[in-house]
Enzyme design. Structure first.
Site, PDB file in Angstrom:
ATOM      1  N   GLY A  56       0.818  -1.203   0.000  1.00  0.00           N
ATOM      2  CA  GLY A  56       0.000   0.000   0.000  1.00  0.00           C
ATOM      3  C   GLY A  56       0.853   1.254   0.000  1.00  0.00           C
ATOM      4  O   GLY A  56       2.091   1.202   0.012  1.00  0.00           O
ATOM      5  N   LEU A  58       0.375   5.744   1.149  1.00  0.00           N
ATOM      6  CA  LEU A  58       0.249   6.548   2.365  1.00  0.00           C
ATOM      7  C   LEU A  58      -1.127   6.386   2.981  1.00  0.00           C
ATOM      8  O   LEU A  58      -2.140   6.356   2.286  1.00  0.00           O
ATOM      9  CB  LEU A  58       0.498   8.021   2.039  1.00  0.00           C
ATOM     10  CG  LEU A  58       0.331   9.017   3.191  1.00  0.00           C
ATOM     11  CD1 LEU A  58       1.389  10.118   3.117  1.00  0.00           C
ATOM     12  CD2 LEU A  58      -1.075   9.640   3.226  1.00  0.00           C
ATOM     13  N   GLY A 141      -2.583  -4.602   8.550  1.00  0.00           N
ATOM     14  CA  GLY A 141      -4.003  -4.922   8.486  1.00  0.00           C
ATOM     15  C   GLY A 141      -4.839  -3.801   7.920  1.00  0.00           C
ATOM     16  O   GLY A 141      -4.583  -3.324   6.818  1.00  0.00           O
ATOM     17  N   ALA A 143      -7.586  -0.140   8.613  1.00  0.00           N
ATOM     18  CA  ALA A 143      -7.963   1.014   9.425  1.00  0.00           C
ATOM     19  C   ALA A 143      -9.340   1.473   8.975  1.00  0.00           C
ATOM     20  O   ALA A 143      -9.538   1.804   7.799  1.00  0.00           O
ATOM     21  CB  ALA A 143      -6.949   2.139   9.280  1.00  0.00           C
ATOM     22  N   CYS A 159      -3.553   6.814  -0.153  1.00  0.00           N
ATOM     23  CA  CYS A 159      -3.687   5.599  -0.967  1.00  0.00           C
ATOM     24  C   CYS A 159      -3.283   5.807  -2.419  1.00  0.00           C
ATOM     25  O   CYS A 159      -3.704   5.055  -3.301  1.00  0.00           O
ATOM     26  CB  CYS A 159      -5.121   5.072  -0.901  1.00  0.00           C
ATOM     27  SG  CYS A 159      -5.784   4.957   0.768  1.00  0.00           S
TER      28      CYS A 159
END
EC number: 2.3.1.181
Length: 221
Positions: A56, A58, A141, A143, A159
């Site tokens: 992923g 930011l 994981g 958020a 993102c």
């Protein structure tokens, strides 16, 4: 992060069951390995930027956000993507159980990855996901924005998508004229949807059946 690494090692060594660890962070931006410099926030905002080894790009963490670190033995390294899609589906179930129409999205060829959970009515992103897999055990994981301050999202590129509008459970339900659940209520719904409960050591998740595995909640800090 140090505590998460200990949990991952314990899962690799077989002394810990699959574990879902709920927590919250003080205000912080975290960046994945592929985050370009122009996506980072400007200096002087007073919010630290933390480098991570997850996938992923930011993301932003803050109080009022439900973070779930997922330490699961997935059986094979090539099961990472199916596991991620399963996690997305369970988070969609969580958001919809809160009264917000939600969906996961497929990424078109050549596009920025659309991993996460989106609201169907307002076309906003409400949950982010970034995973790492070490020796068949996942870490990091998701958020889920519950009732956090959303302004810092606008000070960087979340993102990898400059055009994305981030949202929260509070915003979506308030705009729709509905009551907003407490963080404790959201946590319990997420735990139920993700199948987290105290249990003996489980088998590897059965990805073909949509089973994330029987996990243990490690508590909340």
């Amino acid at each position: 992060m140090a505590r998460m690494r200990v949990m991952v090692r314990e899962r690799i060594d077989g002394v810990r069951p699959d574990t879902l660890w709920f927590l919250s962070h003080p205000p912080v931006y975290t960046v994945g390995k592929r985050t370009p410099p122009e996506h980072r926030p400007l200096a002087g905002l007073g919010i630290p930027v933390h480098e991570t080894n997850r996938g992923g790009l930011l993301t932003y963490h803050a109080p009022g956000q439900l973070v779930g670190y997922v330490m699961c033995h997935i059986g094979a390294m090539n099961a990472v993507v199916p596991f991620l899609r399963l996690l997305e589906a369970r988070l969609v179930d969580t958001v919809e159980a809160l009264g917000i129409p939600a969906e996961r999205r497929d990424t078109p060829p050549g596009s920025v990855e659309l991993t996460g959970v989106w609201t169907r009515r307002t076309n906003r992103k409400i949950a982010s996901i970034g995973l790492r897999c070490t020796r068949k055990v996942t870490s990091h994981g998701f958020a889920l924005n519950v009732d956090c301050d959303m302004r810092p999202w606008t000070w960087a590129t979340p993102c990898g998508m400059p055009e994305v509008e981030m949202t929260s459970v509070q915003r979506e339900l308030t705009d729709a004229g509905h009551a907003v659940p407490s963080m404790a209520e959201v946590r319990e719904i997420a735990a139920e949807m993700l199948g987290a409960r105290n249990a003996p050591h489980p088998p590897a998740p059965n990805l073909s059946s949509g089973d994330l595995g029987t996990g243990t909640r490690a508590g909340r800090t």
